[in-house]
Design a protein around this motif. Sequence first.
Motif, PDB file in Angstrom:
ATOM      1  N   ARG A   1       0.949  -1.138  -0.144  1.00 23.94           N
ATOM      2  CA  ARG A   1      -0.266  -0.075   0.016  1.00 23.94           C
ATOM      3  C   ARG A   1       0.970   1.105  -0.170  1.00 23.94           C
ATOM      4  O   ARG A   1       0.608   2.059  -0.467  1.00 23.94           O
ATOM      5  CB  ARG A   1      -0.741   0.029   1.196  1.00 23.94           C
ATOM      6  CG  ARG A   1      -1.990   1.054   1.102  1.00 23.94           C
ATOM      7  CD  ARG A   1      -3.091   0.835   2.144  1.00 23.94           C
ATOM      8  NE  ARG A   1      -2.477   1.333   3.535  1.00 23.94           N
ATOM      9  CZ  ARG A   1      -2.212   0.656   4.618  1.00 23.94           C
ATOM     10  NH1 ARG A   1      -2.564  -0.739   4.608  1.00 23.94           N
ATOM     11  NH2 ARG A   1      -1.605   1.169   5.779  1.00 23.94           N
TER      12      ARG A   1
ATOM     13  N   GLU B   1       2.573   1.924  -3.420  1.00 17.69           N
ATOM     14  CA  GLU B   1       1.322   2.457  -4.498  1.00 17.69           C
ATOM     15  C   GLU B   1       1.250   3.870  -4.068  1.00 17.69           C
ATOM     16  O   GLU B   1       1.187   4.620  -5.126  1.00 17.69           O
ATOM     17  CB  GLU B   1      -0.098   1.535  -4.231  1.00 17.69           C
ATOM     18  CG  GLU B   1       0.005   0.279  -4.900  1.00 17.69           C
ATOM     19  CD  GLU B   1      -1.557  -0.236  -5.013  1.00 17.69           C
ATOM     20  OE1 GLU B   1      -2.144  -0.324  -4.069  1.00 17.69           O
ATOM     21  OE2 GLU B   1      -1.669  -0.746  -6.059  1.00 17.69           O
ATOM     22  N   GLU B   2       1.266   4.072  -2.913  1.00 18.89           N
ATOM     23  CA  GLU B   2       0.755   5.719  -2.715  1.00 18.89           C
ATOM     24  C   GLU B   2       1.987   6.505  -3.271  1.00 18.89           C
ATOM     25  O   GLU B   2       1.770   7.540  -3.676  1.00 18.89           O
ATOM     26  CB  GLU B   2       0.747   5.974  -1.121  1.00 18.89           C
ATOM     27  CG  GLU B   2      -0.701   5.414  -0.417  1.00 18.89           C
ATOM     28  CD  GLU B   2      -0.684   5.319   1.048  1.00 18.89           C
ATOM     29  OE1 GLU B   2       0.182   5.707   1.766  1.00 18.89           O
ATOM     30  OE2 GLU B   2      -1.649   4.924   1.453  1.00 18.89           O
TER      31      GLU B   2
ATOM     32  N   LEU C   1       4.082   5.813  -5.410  1.00 14.99           N
ATOM     33  CA  LEU C   1       4.001   5.973  -7.064  1.00 14.99           C
ATOM     34  C   LEU C   1       3.291   6.886  -7.459  1.00 14.99           C
ATOM     35  O   LEU C   1       3.494   7.542  -8.633  1.00 14.99           O
ATOM     36  CB  LEU C   1       3.768   4.381  -7.623  1.00 14.99           C
ATOM     37  CG  LEU C   1       5.076   3.301  -7.394  1.00 14.99           C
ATOM     38  CD1 LEU C   1       4.452   2.007  -7.939  1.00 14.99           C
ATOM     39  CD2 LEU C   1       6.157   4.050  -8.455  1.00 14.99           C
ATOM     40  N   GLU C   2       2.126   6.913  -6.830  1.00 17.23           N
ATOM     41  CA  GLU C   2       1.107   7.929  -7.466  1.00 17.23           C
ATOM     42  C   GLU C   2       1.473   9.284  -7.179  1.00 17.23           C
ATOM     43  O   GLU C   2       1.360  10.186  -7.972  1.00 17.23           O
ATOM     44  CB  GLU C   2      -0.372   7.966  -6.445  1.00 17.23           C
ATOM     45  CG  GLU C   2      -1.195   6.998  -6.715  1.00 17.23           C
ATOM     46  CD  GLU C   2      -2.265   6.869  -5.948  1.00 17.23           C
ATOM     47  OE1 GLU C   2      -2.830   7.912  -5.357  1.00 17.23           O
ATOM     48  OE2 GLU C   2      -3.069   5.490  -5.886  1.00 17.23           O
ATOM     49  N   LYS C   3       2.483   9.458  -6.136  1.00 12.16           N
ATOM     50  CA  LYS C   3       2.825  10.861  -5.828  1.00 12.16           C
ATOM     51  C   LYS C   3       4.184  11.107  -6.439  1.00 12.16           C
ATOM     52  O   LYS C   3       4.550  12.514  -6.579  1.00 12.16           O
ATOM     53  CB  LYS C   3       2.949  11.362  -4.154  1.00 12.16           C
ATOM     54  CG  LYS C   3       1.659  11.161  -3.677  1.00 12.16           C
ATOM     55  CD  LYS C   3       1.885  11.611  -2.196  1.00 12.16           C
ATOM     56  CE  LYS C   3       0.729  11.242  -1.440  1.00 12.16           C
ATOM     57  NZ  LYS C   3       0.889  10.871   0.032  1.00 12.16           N
TER      58      LYS C   3
ATOM     59  N   ARG D   1      11.365   4.797  -8.527  1.00 12.07           N
ATOM     60  CA  ARG D   1      10.260   4.266  -9.235  1.00 12.07           C
ATOM     61  C   ARG D   1      10.627   2.711  -9.540  1.00 12.07           C
ATOM     62  O   ARG D   1       9.751   1.996  -9.444  1.00 12.07           O
ATOM     63  CB  ARG D   1      10.231   5.136 -10.606  1.00 12.07           C
ATOM     64  CG  ARG D   1       9.033   4.420 -11.437  1.00 12.07           C
ATOM     65  CD  ARG D   1       8.628   5.179 -12.603  1.00 12.07           C
ATOM     66  NE  ARG D   1       8.247   6.707 -12.427  1.00 12.07           N
ATOM     67  CZ  ARG D   1       8.742   7.862 -12.554  1.00 12.07           C
ATOM     68  NH1 ARG D   1       9.964   7.824 -13.297  1.00 12.07           N
ATOM     69  NH2 ARG D   1       8.131   8.994 -12.285  1.00 12.07           N
TER      70      ARG D   1
ATOM     71  N   ASN E   1       8.341  -0.314  -8.179  1.00  8.82           N
ATOM     72  CA  ASN E   1       7.434  -1.348  -9.104  1.00  8.82           C
ATOM     73  C   ASN E   1       8.153  -2.858  -8.869  1.00  8.82           C
ATOM     74  O   ASN E   1       7.303  -3.619  -8.880  1.00  8.82           O
ATOM     75  CB  ASN E   1       7.868  -0.796 -10.637  1.00  8.82           C
ATOM     76  CG  ASN E   1       6.967   0.319 -10.818  1.00  8.82           C
ATOM     77  OD1 ASN E   1       5.712   0.371 -10.546  1.00  8.82           O
ATOM     78  ND2 ASN E   1       7.517   1.260 -11.806  1.00  8.82           N
TER      79      ASN E   1
ATOM     80  N   LYS F   1       6.489  -3.907  -5.732  1.00  3.86           N
ATOM     81  CA  LYS F   1       4.964  -4.568  -5.860  1.00  3.86           C
ATOM     82  C   LYS F   1       5.132  -5.955  -6.563  1.00  3.86           C
ATOM     83  O   LYS F   1       4.325  -6.651  -6.339  1.00  3.86           O
ATOM     84  CB  LYS F   1       4.316  -3.491  -6.884  1.00  3.86           C
ATOM     85  CG  LYS F   1       4.153  -2.101  -5.868  1.00  3.86           C
ATOM     86  CD  LYS F   1       3.195  -1.186  -6.785  1.00  3.86           C
ATOM     87  CE  LYS F   1       2.199  -1.562  -7.480  1.00  3.86           C
ATOM     88  NZ  LYS F   1       1.301  -0.709  -8.339  1.00  3.86           N
TER      89      LYS F   1
END
Length: 336
Positions: free
Chosen positions: A124, A127-128, A130-132, A170, A174, A177
């Motif tokens: 989690r 993911e947060e 990578l979004e920012k 990044r 990735n 994940k």
Amino acid sequence: QGISWNTVRYMIGEVQYGGRVTDDYDKRLLNCFARVWFNESIFDSAFCFYTGYKIPVCKTLEQYFDYIQLLPAMDSPEVFGLHPNADITYQKNTSADVLDTITNIQPKESAGGSGETRESVVYRTAEEMLEKLPPDYVKANLVKMGALNSMNIFLRQEIDRMQKVITVVRTSLNDLKLAIEGTIVMSEASKNLRDALDNMYDARIPQVWRRVSWESSTLGFWFTELLDRNDQLSSWIFHGRPKVFWITGFFNPQGFLTAMKQEATRAHKDWALDKVAVHNEVLKLTKDEITVSPPEGVYIYGLYLEGAGWDKRRGILVESTPKILFVQLPVLHMFA
């Protein structure tokens, strides 16, 4: 002839204790104390090393031992001529070491139970992040700004290093994940992924990120700083040169000041770079009160004082305020 105090001071400061002191500044401090304490005034009845630390006058060895037992087990920093805040720093570092040790010896495998697993917590978080995470830089804008300007050369170097950090973060997020999903194998060979998983779960910075970036106390602070550093560089590219620079947000602050020197040297045709020195003036303004760039040089902010305070009204260094370890300086005007 009396006592040879030079010999006593040498024996204490250089031989018996001095041999155990490895830091040059500590050695200097020890010799300073030896000069202040070991001289004829030691026989004065009013002499004391510090309030409550007298030389006892006893008849027998047992009385001396009894006196020594009455001395405090922990000495306050003032005994050594230090500010009381030094004790806070010491206690903080000790606590951090203890907590680090506890974190390091925790079981690393996922425990069975109804709670959220380590892997899902880290997934989690990844993911947060990578979004920012900001997008990659586009170099075209730098060419338009004037590729050979000394400040723009510095900006390009900073962007190259920042791009490296963004790429490493990044890629590893990735991969992490995919490893948690089971798409790729998180074997012992992929030490970086295992390290990233463990550190991110403990809110610490993965080793592979730290190697290409900067020090920070927690993962949250580190990631916020990444976004702030990126904002400064992006704003510089797309909206022009900032009016005030966050100097601690650069990888190479020294290079920034050198670029400023080169800029000033080029503006004054008769100046030679090796004859130019950097000067600074601490202003009474904060970052938000700056509305225009200086006529020459740069405005910078983000510097802190440790071990001293700052009197804004008089613009001078003062003693630290009790219980305040760091003080932010106002904006500085750096010029050549």
